[in-house]
Design a protein around this motif. Sequence first.
Motif, short mmCIF file in Angstrom:
data_model
loop_
_atom_site.label_atom_id
_atom_site.label_comp_id
_atom_site.label_asym_id
_atom_site.label_seq_id
_atom_site.Cartn_x
_atom_site.Cartn_y
_atom_site.Cartn_z
N ILE A 261 -5.23 8.11 0.24
CA ILE A 261 -5.00 7.42 1.51
C ILE A 261 -4.87 8.44 2.64
O ILE A 261 -5.41 8.26 3.74
N GLY B 148 0.57 7.16 2.94
CA GLY B 148 -0.44 8.21 2.93
C GLY B 148 0.17 9.59 3.13
O GLY B 148 1.14 9.77 3.86
N TYR C 261 -7.59 2.28 4.33
CA TYR C 261 -6.77 3.49 4.22
C TYR C 261 -6.63 4.21 5.55
O TYR C 261 -5.72 5.03 5.73
N GLN D 48 0.82 -1.20 0.00
CA GLN D 48 0.00 0.00 0.00
C GLN D 48 0.86 1.25 0.00
O GLN D 48 1.85 1.34 0.71
#
Length: 356
Positions: A308, A157, A340, A154
């Motif tokens: 995110i 963020g 997220y 992922q």
Amino acid sequence: MTTEIGLPASAPAERQALIERWAERHGVDAARRLAEAEDLADAVAAEITPDNTVDTYAKSWRVWSRFCAATGLPELEGSRGALVAFVTWMLREGQQNGKGYAPSSAGTHLAAAVVGLRERGAKVTGDDQAEARQALEGLAVRLLQTGERRGRGQAVGADIDGLRAIARACPNTLTGDRDKALTLTGFHYAARSQDPAGLLTGDVTLHPRGLVVAVLTGKTKHSVRNAKIRYADDPAICPVRAWTAYRARLVAEHGQQWADPSTPAFVGIDRWGHITGGMGPDSVTRAITRISDRAGVPIAWTGHSLRIGLASVARRKGRDGIAIADQGGWARHSRSMLGYMQRDDGWDDNASAGLT
């Protein structure tokens, strides 16, 4: 050369057989009209298919073609064995540099290759595809068991400290103003890379309390959400001020035509300051990474970092989950949105804390 009812002889065999059945059932004229309706349906499907989906199909077909060339298998046969061999090859050596694909990428190529095979008249059964998918999942588990991790995972963020660093690092140029506006506004409406690329000037409107951004949303059923972005308390990272400064400079330096509502909201700018047209999704992704790298953000952001970041930062600040979903265009209680909402370190937001 055409068939008796006027169908081009080069048409796929299944379509030709279908139209011949229509001719027997309804007559030649009705069959011809039904054939024309099928052609229209094909044209509409092609027109409404997103460009990134078309690109994915084309890329995956090239991967399938490389596999067939490497193994000597016929390109238009999607048998059970061929599909299982395809996923095995992708995981072991499928990339052009000889390395294996990440399982998620292999899954995407498998699905798109099956679409390509069927479009070209090859028969691929659901059972054969399912068995290839099962083989892929099993091989992916083996990779994990041997300690091999593939893919980037992922994306990191975006956060407020990073936004501040980016705002400070943007040069006093049109490119710098665009970069600041792209990042700050994108964070506040949880942008994917394709979102700012698809915005027109008329999609972003000023309001007494901030901006309203009309974002095309949805991967299959499209709708528009009007994301509201308020003035920030800190002018240095205010998305509204950044947007208005960027647009004013664009018009001042390159002409009133860029104020037209039909022009791209975010423009590409080359190293000499020339406008190259609207930004595409790939150029947005590259820009976000370049902008964060220039600012010295510890882990470079990607095109998904803004999306995110909105979810995770908003949650940490106690925003309601439904409000977060509405702002970012997620379905309420979306699994991806919940994913997220990243935890910082697992200590402050810990389900077991204080239980004993």
